[in-house]
Motif scaffolding. Sequence first.
Motif, PDB file in Angstrom:
ATOM      1  N   GLN C 172       0.738  -1.321  -0.102  1.00 44.46           N
ATOM      2  CA  GLN C 172      -0.177   0.303   0.261  1.00 44.46           C
ATOM      3  C   GLN C 172       1.327   0.898  -0.123  1.00 44.46           C
ATOM      4  O   GLN C 172       0.067   2.502   0.024  1.00 44.46           O
ATOM      5  CB  GLN C 172      -0.558  -0.036   1.533  1.00 44.46           C
ATOM      6  N   HIS C 175       1.327   3.033  -3.105  1.00 45.60           N
ATOM      7  CA  HIS C 175       0.146   3.182  -3.738  1.00 45.60           C
ATOM      8  C   HIS C 175      -0.041   4.165  -3.339  1.00 45.60           C
ATOM      9  O   HIS C 175      -0.226   5.125  -4.388  1.00 45.60           O
ATOM     10  CB  HIS C 175      -1.447   2.196  -3.778  1.00 45.60           C
ATOM     11  N   TYR C 176       0.575   4.516  -2.030  1.00 45.36           N
ATOM     12  CA  TYR C 176       0.099   5.655  -1.868  1.00 45.36           C
ATOM     13  C   TYR C 176       1.271   6.950  -2.509  1.00 45.36           C
ATOM     14  O   TYR C 176       1.038   7.868  -2.962  1.00 45.36           O
ATOM     15  CB  TYR C 176       1.504   5.697  -0.266  1.00 45.36           C
ATOM     16  N   ARG C 179       0.046   8.424  -5.628  1.00 43.45           N
ATOM     17  CA  ARG C 179      -1.077   9.422  -5.458  1.00 43.45           C
ATOM     18  C   ARG C 179      -0.951  10.074  -5.284  1.00 43.45           C
ATOM     19  O   ARG C 179      -0.898  10.996  -5.754  1.00 43.45           O
ATOM     20  CB  ARG C 179      -1.651   8.355  -4.341  1.00 43.45           C
ATOM     21  N   ALA C 197       3.612  -8.189  -6.393  1.00 42.99           N
ATOM     22  CA  ALA C 197       2.481  -6.670  -6.307  1.00 42.99           C
ATOM     23  C   ALA C 197       3.341  -5.164  -6.176  1.00 42.99           C
ATOM     24  O   ALA C 197       2.705  -4.604  -6.554  1.00 42.99           O
ATOM     25  CB  ALA C 197       1.942  -6.763  -4.706  1.00 42.99           C
ATOM     26  N   SER C 200       2.800  -4.942 -10.394  1.00 45.40           N
ATOM     27  CA  SER C 200       1.375  -4.447 -10.120  1.00 45.40           C
ATOM     28  C   SER C 200       0.971  -3.396  -9.998  1.00 45.40           C
ATOM     29  O   SER C 200      -0.018  -2.387 -11.054  1.00 45.40           O
ATOM     30  CB  SER C 200       0.461  -5.304 -10.260  1.00 45.40           C
TER      31      SER C 200
ATOM     32  N   GLY D 169      -5.084  -7.184   5.475  1.00 41.01           N
ATOM     33  CA  GLY D 169      -4.260  -6.059   5.122  1.00 41.01           C
ATOM     34  C   GLY D 169      -2.894  -6.376   4.567  1.00 41.01           C
ATOM     35  O   GLY D 169      -2.481  -5.757   4.165  1.00 41.01           O
ATOM     36  N   SER D 191      -9.857  -6.848   2.019  1.00 42.46           N
ATOM     37  CA  SER D 191      -8.941  -5.225   2.575  1.00 42.46           C
ATOM     38  C   SER D 191      -9.400  -4.440   0.640  1.00 42.46           C
ATOM     39  O   SER D 191      -8.516  -4.114   0.426  1.00 42.46           O
ATOM     40  CB  SER D 191      -7.903  -5.535   3.010  1.00 42.46           C
ATOM     41  N   PRO D 193      -8.128  -1.196  -0.269  1.00 40.98           N
ATOM     42  CA  PRO D 193      -6.679  -1.331  -0.606  1.00 40.98           C
ATOM     43  C   PRO D 193      -5.739  -1.809  -0.941  1.00 40.98           C
ATOM     44  O   PRO D 193      -5.052  -1.272  -1.877  1.00 40.98           O
ATOM     45  CB  PRO D 193      -6.109  -0.469   0.378  1.00 40.98           C
ATOM     46  N   LEU D 194      -5.717  -3.035  -1.300  1.00 42.47           N
ATOM     47  CA  LEU D 194      -4.622  -4.334  -1.665  1.00 42.47           C
ATOM     48  C   LEU D 194      -6.221  -4.492  -2.699  1.00 42.47           C
ATOM     49  O   LEU D 194      -4.796  -5.452  -3.532  1.00 42.47           O
ATOM     50  CB  LEU D 194      -5.181  -5.642  -0.919  1.00 42.47           C
ATOM     51  N   LEU D 196      -6.093  -4.509  -6.006  1.00 42.94           N
ATOM     52  CA  LEU D 196      -5.753  -4.807  -6.275  1.00 42.94           C
ATOM     53  C   LEU D 196      -4.357  -6.018  -7.370  1.00 42.94           C
ATOM     54  O   LEU D 196      -4.482  -7.186  -7.652  1.00 42.94           O
ATOM     55  CB  LEU D 196      -4.701  -3.610  -7.757  1.00 42.94           C
ATOM     56  N   ALA D 197      -3.449  -6.086  -5.635  1.00 43.64           N
ATOM     57  CA  ALA D 197      -2.465  -7.062  -4.720  1.00 43.64           C
ATOM     58  C   ALA D 197      -3.210  -8.345  -4.904  1.00 43.64           C
ATOM     59  O   ALA D 197      -3.087  -8.730  -5.553  1.00 43.64           O
ATOM     60  CB  ALA D 197      -1.572  -6.816  -3.803  1.00 43.64           C
ATOM     61  N   PHE D 241      -8.159   4.205  -6.032  1.00 40.32           N
ATOM     62  CA  PHE D 241      -7.854   3.928  -4.961  1.00 40.32           C
ATOM     63  C   PHE D 241      -8.265   5.412  -3.821  1.00 40.32           C
ATOM     64  O   PHE D 241      -8.104   4.595  -2.962  1.00 40.32           O
ATOM     65  CB  PHE D 241      -6.010   4.279  -5.189  1.00 40.32           C
ATOM     66  N   LYS D 245      -9.832   4.685  -0.161  1.00 38.03           N
ATOM     67  CA  LYS D 245      -8.395   4.443   1.445  1.00 38.03           C
ATOM     68  C   LYS D 245      -9.464   5.597   2.043  1.00 38.03           C
ATOM     69  O   LYS D 245      -9.708   4.939   3.294  1.00 38.03           O
ATOM     70  CB  LYS D 245      -7.285   5.540   1.100  1.00 38.03           C
TER      71      LYS D 245
END
Lengths: 294, 294, 294, 294
Positions: C172, C175-176, C179, C197, C200, D169, D191, D193-194, D196-197, D241, D245
């Motif tokens: 995550q 991802h943050y 963003r 992951a 991806s 998570g 979870s 935010p996960l 995609l993963a 996303f 979140k």
Amino acid sequence: MKNVPFKGIIAYPITPFDENEKIDIPLFKHLVERLILSGNHGIAPLGSTGVMPYLSDEEKEAVTEATIQQVEGRIPTLVGVSNLTTEKTIHHARFAEKAGADAVMIIPMSYWKLTDDEIVAHYDAVAQKISIPIMAYNNPATSGVDMSPALLKRLLEIPNVTMIKESSGDVQRMHYLRRELGEDVAFYNGSNPLALAAFSAGARGWCTAAPNLIPELNIKLYQAVETGDLEKAKDIFYQQFDLLKFIVNKGLPRAIKAGLSIIGENGGNLRSPLKPLQEAETEELKKIITTLIN
Amino acid sequence: MKNVPFKGIIAYPITPFDENEKIDIPLFKHLVERLILSGNHGIAPLGSTGVMPYLSDEEKEAVTEATIQQVEGRIPTLVGVSNLTTEKTIHHARFAEKAGADAVMIIPMSYWKLTDDEIVAHYDAVAQKISIPIMAYNNPATSGVDMSPALLKRLLEIPNVTMIKESSGDVQRMHYLRRELGEDVAFYNGSNPLALAAFSAGARGWCTAAPNLIPELNIKLYQAVETGDLEKAKDIFYQQFDLLKFIVNKGLPRAIKAGLSIIGENGGNLRSPLKPLQEAETEELKKIITTLIN
Amino acid sequence: MKNVPFKGIIAYPITPFDENEKIDIPLFKHLVERLILSGNHGIAPLGSTGVMPYLSDEEKEAVTEATIQQVEGRIPTLVGVSNLTTEKTIHHARFAEKAGADAVMIIPMSYWKLTDDEIVAHYDAVAQKISIPIMAYNNPATSGVDMSPALLKRLLEIPNVTMIKESSGDVQRMHYLRRELGEDVAFYNGSNPLALAAFSAGARGWCTAAPNLIPELNIKLYQAVETGDLEKAKDIFYQQFDLLKFIVNKGLPRAIKAGLSIIGENGGNLRSPLKPLQEAETEELKKIITTLIN
Amino acid sequence: MKNVPFKGIIAYPITPFDENEKIDIPLFKHLVERLILSGNHGIAPLGSTGVMPYLSDEEKEAVTEATIQQVEGRIPTLVGVSNLTTEKTIHHARFAEKAGADAVMIIPMSYWKLTDDEIVAHYDAVAQKISIPIMAYNNPATSGVDMSPALLKRLLEIPNVTMIKESSGDVQRMHYLRRELGEDVAFYNGSNPLALAAFSAGARGWCTAAPNLIPELNIKLYQAVETGDLEKAKDIFYQQFDLLKFIVNKGLPRAIKAGLSIIGENGGNLRSPLKPLQEAETEELKKIITTLIN
């Protein structure tokens, strides 16, 4: 002045079940009577030890009434009334007051993590509906929310929130509490292995299930602290440390029930999914208790 | 019998730098002298407070020699000699012994998390090369490895590993240590906010940078504990709690340096990347110190 | 435009030692050559895998020079130059640039937890002294400080800080990062079990020691991702997952050295306190590798 | 072969309350209808999103029946029946089966941390009383117990435990699951935010409250993954996303209710102690949603 009815050792009874997993009220009363006779300074039904969250509303009410009847005012009673919803918490708090409890204990149960404002509103809503004092209980491990000293300060501004029970397991929290809230704050320790450290830090009492098994040692620790005798307090604490550690590690209801059997008392059955200790665990407890008694 | 040269307050000097970030040895000696004159029971250069990991080999040797020269045997000295590699740890331990140190302190620094066997072999290799005692230091936050009571027990079987310093910040670890290792284990507290709890649990000494600023309060706490006076110990502890909390939260080298300025002493400069406290932080510290002095 | 010399698989060689725990430079060069010939897209000496923190300044310089000489510009080189002090970090960064490195990697090593301002000043001081790009590396487990996306954003404002390596083990965070820092941010994954992951999530490359053992699988994973073939990427990832998990759990230098023996290569010795894997661990690794090869 | 009725997007409705904090069943049915019409692949009442733990037994039964009635078999239904006691869990599981649910979801709620044996016995006792499949749900943050892959393997040996929902998570848990339990294990991601993963790791479905607000984006992500198009999946994931979140950080019931208002739908009231989002939080959500829609 604030109404603070507790000091010393506040004993937590287990809730015993019969072979059908129904509460055994006569046995419960017997276990309560033992705690009174052994000299504890307060009694607290419907705590974690008493598996309160596993009980129906009717069962909680029956346990509350049984406690008050059995105690007959000999020592003060602290009844657990925590619930996920504000409405149910109010319901149980009012029931406890009407039944004759001296105080209620409330932990902010939170499936969804509550904000500080939600927690204050929750306590405030309950406090307005009863006139007996409330002990606010912080135990992040079971409630899922950690009440900061700053939040606890806000709660103490509610007139009948007069006591704090701290079970985060970190003695430094008690130092912070006392610095943040002043020397007169009535805080209680709920973490058994921290008993000595918490009393040294100024805790007014110790909320514990240990008196079901070793009331004399628990009370002697309090007395040593009261007389300011650090050496004696240390000695008595280390005597009971293994037992305190054991009952916490194994889960209080399971461990207390097993311990009662070992000392020749009937602790009844557990309610599923809780199961009795494994045999090896029971043997370990037997050794600890044997050492303490001899 | 085990050689355990420390008891009471073991003071940690900072390492002051000049404007070019070189060590200022004369100023260091002056800071050491202050710690001796103020009555501390031991002195420990090259600890975290003394930013040991930021120094070159030559600088560590210079600090070691300066300390021994200045102390002149008035109080025992404990020199930090920890290093990532076994070879370097041996090198510094031998240097400290030859220079006249009474003991060395070793934390199992570990970039790569070490196994228990690797840690035992590390201490053993060093212990075989020196004859002065070793204090094994557990501080998972800085070393990256948490030495269990069981591992510490193995270390204490090495003849000249005679002392344990525990800084995990959890007082229960000290209870476990004493239960696991016996009443005679010489353990020391390295977590400032736990000073009262650790002494109550039986710690033989307190390893602390606080005597750079408030030696009387630190020593008085130890004396109250020694006479078994819990009430007095509690009072003295709470007097200094805010300062202890502050210096830990802000980082000892930064906070001690700022505190020295506040009380009119020169603490020198820091070595980059460490920077002085922000102004608001210094103001906060000034308030805490002013309250303590008046 | 930002200078971002890396993409794909960035391979981390180990640093092999001889029987006296001195670095074996000829063997190191051989191991580097293997990584080049097996098709990796970049090479990174003096990382955690290369036990950089266990080396003296002179040893780091020798490894840097040996790498550049051996690579001869065939693939870009990323040299680790992290150090606790700013002065030493500058020293090693300048050395790497002069020796011909394409970029340097810097993690904010921190015995004393650094503030954001201290970290920015540290990177800025180094960046001003070199002209090659810097990869800022976040790995709280080894550095003791967790750089937030907001802090990383500040670092990327320094002209030659152009890349981020993220090893916090939480996808995550990537991802943050994306963003917070925009789609064009060049971030690299340093957590082996997160390889799939992270790719991806848009990672530009994978910093890994695995190519010492299974370069084809590592490279194939990158290629599957590049062609956007999720099914194939997933298959190839799960093929190598056990090995990635193993080398991370056991410590990269120990595990890679053992793996090299298993595939018939010489990985040299480790430097104490690091010891070889236990026999049972080596057997487990042998099974994993055998499965992968057949 | 195992009965696994779910794949794709499994949508979680909120439970709306009226101004007296009673459940508004007609509004609930309307919200369920929206989720069906927007193309989700399954529906799951009485989850965390539906504040199941805050409801009485009667309320849970009313919600179960309302769902089945409204869905009318158009998509499969997964009903939450978790309870602290085994007896109550059986009660609700049987009710759900009789009402027509396709499967039930069970998390091992645990006020007292349960042992592995207690958890297996709990699931086993429930499984014997129903014939529809069970989804075992791992979410340490809410249940207080973390079910290891090894324990989940034991649960999957119970014939009608056929699915696993993982919400710890940590995407690596899904890798472990698949390695430990085989490629055919039916695991679902809980979870947000996960998303995609987890799909990249092979998750068969995504249990989420997001379709109350952005069903098209949720479904498109699943479709991109199904066609193995990693680039498209990544793009669609990053689009949503910020919303994922946000709803997780603010608590799903509060955030979904606020989001429904923003898109012009009525989400009803919350039950105390839960309170609506603060105004600033609502503004933030409004911005996120506006960006998504335009």
